[in-house]
Design a protein around this motif. Sequence first.
Motif, PDB file in Angstrom:
ATOM      1  N   VAL A 143     -24.592  50.542  55.320  1.00 48.70           N
ATOM      2  CA  VAL A 143     -23.797  51.476  55.913  1.00 48.70           C
ATOM      3  C   VAL A 143     -22.499  51.457  55.001  1.00 48.70           C
ATOM      4  O   VAL A 143     -21.756  52.591  54.835  1.00 48.70           O
ATOM      5  CB  VAL A 143     -23.406  51.173  57.401  1.00 48.70           C
ATOM      6  CG1 VAL A 143     -22.170  51.683  58.040  1.00 48.70           C
ATOM      7  CG2 VAL A 143     -24.631  51.479  58.314  1.00 48.70           C
ATOM      8  N   ALA A 144     -21.971  50.316  54.736  1.00 52.59           N
ATOM      9  CA  ALA A 144     -20.852  50.203  53.997  1.00 52.59           C
ATOM     10  C   ALA A 144     -20.701  50.725  52.731  1.00 52.59           C
ATOM     11  O   ALA A 144     -19.955  51.412  52.134  1.00 52.59           O
ATOM     12  CB  ALA A 144     -20.341  48.566  53.616  1.00 52.59           C
ATOM     13  N   LEU A 145     -21.902  50.823  52.107  1.00 49.53           N
ATOM     14  CA  LEU A 145     -22.083  51.416  50.590  1.00 49.53           C
ATOM     15  C   LEU A 145     -21.796  52.780  50.679  1.00 49.53           C
ATOM     16  O   LEU A 145     -21.354  53.741  49.904  1.00 49.53           O
ATOM     17  CB  LEU A 145     -23.508  51.047  50.302  1.00 49.53           C
ATOM     18  CG  LEU A 145     -23.913  51.202  48.573  1.00 49.53           C
ATOM     19  CD1 LEU A 145     -22.881  50.057  47.792  1.00 49.53           C
ATOM     20  CD2 LEU A 145     -25.294  50.699  48.343  1.00 49.53           C
ATOM     21  N   LEU A 191     -13.733  49.152  64.271  1.00 45.86           N
ATOM     22  CA  LEU A 191     -13.952  47.603  64.068  1.00 45.86           C
ATOM     23  C   LEU A 191     -14.285  47.262  65.747  1.00 45.86           C
ATOM     24  O   LEU A 191     -15.471  46.396  65.768  1.00 45.86           O
ATOM     25  CB  LEU A 191     -12.783  46.923  63.708  1.00 45.86           C
ATOM     26  CG  LEU A 191     -12.795  45.307  63.825  1.00 45.86           C
ATOM     27  CD1 LEU A 191     -13.879  44.751  62.711  1.00 45.86           C
ATOM     28  CD2 LEU A 191     -11.442  44.694  63.462  1.00 45.86           C
ATOM     29  N   GLN A 192     -13.915  47.707  66.597  1.00 52.64           N
ATOM     30  CA  GLN A 192     -14.250  47.306  67.912  1.00 52.64           C
ATOM     31  C   GLN A 192     -15.338  47.819  68.190  1.00 52.64           C
ATOM     32  O   GLN A 192     -16.288  47.143  68.898  1.00 52.64           O
ATOM     33  CB  GLN A 192     -13.117  47.609  69.026  1.00 52.64           C
ATOM     34  CG  GLN A 192     -11.949  46.999  69.189  1.00 52.64           C
ATOM     35  CD  GLN A 192     -12.134  45.423  69.066  1.00 52.64           C
ATOM     36  OE1 GLN A 192     -12.724  45.092  70.112  1.00 52.64           O
ATOM     37  NE2 GLN A 192     -11.301  44.707  68.066  1.00 52.64           N
ATOM     38  N   TYR A 205     -24.611  35.304  56.163  1.00 42.99           N
ATOM     39  CA  TYR A 205     -23.609  35.769  56.911  1.00 42.99           C
ATOM     40  C   TYR A 205     -22.473  36.520  56.204  1.00 42.99           C
ATOM     41  O   TYR A 205     -21.980  37.494  56.935  1.00 42.99           O
ATOM     42  CB  TYR A 205     -23.127  34.483  57.715  1.00 42.99           C
ATOM     43  CG  TYR A 205     -23.803  33.910  58.905  1.00 42.99           C
ATOM     44  CD1 TYR A 205     -23.955  34.709  60.018  1.00 42.99           C
ATOM     45  CD2 TYR A 205     -24.755  32.848  58.786  1.00 42.99           C
ATOM     46  CE1 TYR A 205     -24.789  34.464  61.248  1.00 42.99           C
ATOM     47  CE2 TYR A 205     -25.667  32.458  59.876  1.00 42.99           C
ATOM     48  CZ  TYR A 205     -25.695  33.230  60.851  1.00 42.99           C
ATOM     49  OH  TYR A 205     -26.365  32.772  61.987  1.00 42.99           O
ATOM     50  N   GLU A 206     -21.702  35.821  55.185  1.00 40.56           N
ATOM     51  CA  GLU A 206     -20.761  36.601  54.725  1.00 40.56           C
ATOM     52  C   GLU A 206     -21.092  37.907  54.052  1.00 40.56           C
ATOM     53  O   GLU A 206     -20.038  38.860  53.607  1.00 40.56           O
ATOM     54  CB  GLU A 206     -20.214  35.679  53.861  1.00 40.56           C
ATOM     55  CG  GLU A 206     -19.348  34.480  54.792  1.00 40.56           C
ATOM     56  CD  GLU A 206     -18.498  33.557  53.683  1.00 40.56           C
ATOM     57  OE1 GLU A 206     -18.456  33.766  52.508  1.00 40.56           O
ATOM     58  OE2 GLU A 206     -18.236  32.578  54.022  1.00 40.56           O
ATOM     59  N   PRO A 208     -18.665  41.804  58.197  1.00 43.48           N
ATOM     60  CA  PRO A 208     -17.180  41.518  57.975  1.00 43.48           C
ATOM     61  C   PRO A 208     -16.480  40.403  58.423  1.00 43.48           C
ATOM     62  O   PRO A 208     -16.906  39.769  59.412  1.00 43.48           O
ATOM     63  CB  PRO A 208     -16.899  42.941  58.362  1.00 43.48           C
ATOM     64  CG  PRO A 208     -17.914  43.934  58.804  1.00 43.48           C
ATOM     65  CD  PRO A 208     -19.011  42.971  58.953  1.00 43.48           C
ATOM     66  N   ASN A 209     -15.694  39.844  57.813  1.00 40.85           N
ATOM     67  CA  ASN A 209     -14.827  38.689  58.320  1.00 40.85           C
ATOM     68  C   ASN A 209     -14.389  38.859  59.670  1.00 40.85           C
ATOM     69  O   ASN A 209     -14.382  37.795  60.091  1.00 40.85           O
ATOM     70  CB  ASN A 209     -13.475  38.478  57.210  1.00 40.85           C
ATOM     71  CG  ASN A 209     -14.015  38.118  55.937  1.00 40.85           C
ATOM     72  OD1 ASN A 209     -14.961  37.506  55.637  1.00 40.85           O
ATOM     73  ND2 ASN A 209     -13.034  38.039  54.845  1.00 40.85           N
ATOM     74  N   GLU A 210     -13.795  40.019  60.055  1.00 39.51           N
ATOM     75  CA  GLU A 210     -13.572  40.064  61.463  1.00 39.51           C
ATOM     76  C   GLU A 210     -14.487  39.941  62.353  1.00 39.51           C
ATOM     77  O   GLU A 210     -14.469  39.337  63.439  1.00 39.51           O
ATOM     78  CB  GLU A 210     -12.841  41.508  61.533  1.00 39.51           C
ATOM     79  CG  GLU A 210     -11.563  41.844  60.817  1.00 39.51           C
ATOM     80  CD  GLU A 210     -12.062  42.371  59.449  1.00 39.51           C
ATOM     81  OE1 GLU A 210     -11.126  42.870  58.808  1.00 39.51           O
ATOM     82  OE2 GLU A 210     -13.188  42.488  58.991  1.00 39.51           O
TER      83      GLU A 210
END
Length: 299
Positions: free
Chosen positions: A150-152, A168-169, A223-224, A228-230
């Motif tokens: 999805v990010a790509l 983000l939420q 995991y990372e 995302p970090n959030e």
Amino acid sequence: MHHLEAANTPVSSQADVRLDVSALPRISHHGTVRFGTLEAAAVVLHDGRRGFLAKQFAQVLGYIEKTQGRRFDRFLADFAPKYMIGKVKAGCPVLNPGHGRAHFIEAEAVMEAVGNVLRAAIAGKTHKQQARQVSACVEINLALGMVGLVALIDEATGYQYHRAPDALQDLISKLIRQHASDWQRQFEPDYYSALAKVTGTAFTSGAHGRPPIWGAITRKWVYEVCFPNEVLEEMRGRQDVGEKLHQWLTDGGVATLTKQKEAVRLLAVSSANYKDFEARCSVTFERPGQIGMIYQDAA
């Protein structure tokens, strides 16, 4: 296995001519995604669905123009049966502004097919005519997990700059449960056995006494890379004593974790040593580090 006769009609079915073009889902963003040496035309629809143009993605898998429609339908019927439930053919028609109609294949179908192809290949249940599809799926699998996909696509199409402020939420709600689930094993012995092999540590099937390096690898490359970090910070904030992070994941989050875990396991199994493993992970998951090196003892 995986020699099913396709009940699907070709992507180019003439029945589509009767469709009301104005009612079709519309492509809002497009770009090119690269899986190693392969390239695919990625798109985002106006309703936020991500995926690929079916015709071009069939070519990524090695299907030539003259026969790709029916053969691609059969490929998805064989290797992405969950996605194909209720569908009569591989790609749904969409409107590509300025270019007329096209056929769209969702990202989830790609990930389901890739996983099933690799499982079949490992079990020796693919045949030599599927060699190009197996090779393409290996490249795709090493390049991404579902969240990575999805990010790509968002990066390639520019959609990342047009997401709603509450994206983000929305992502957190899709990946994180309201309450932790009961503990279930998520990291199987074959995963830890692969980490033991590549790190030169001892593997035991018990739950205790696992080397700290295994946890570091899992954090960094599973995991990372997945989340995302959030999202990770939100999970850690909800995590109670004795709970594992994966207990806070929704079914979709667990599916993402599972795909990434398998990608890391495959890299560990195929790496010559820990340095080689780290280098391969850095290249595959686009993290900083040593890149592109073939270590002497890899031969």
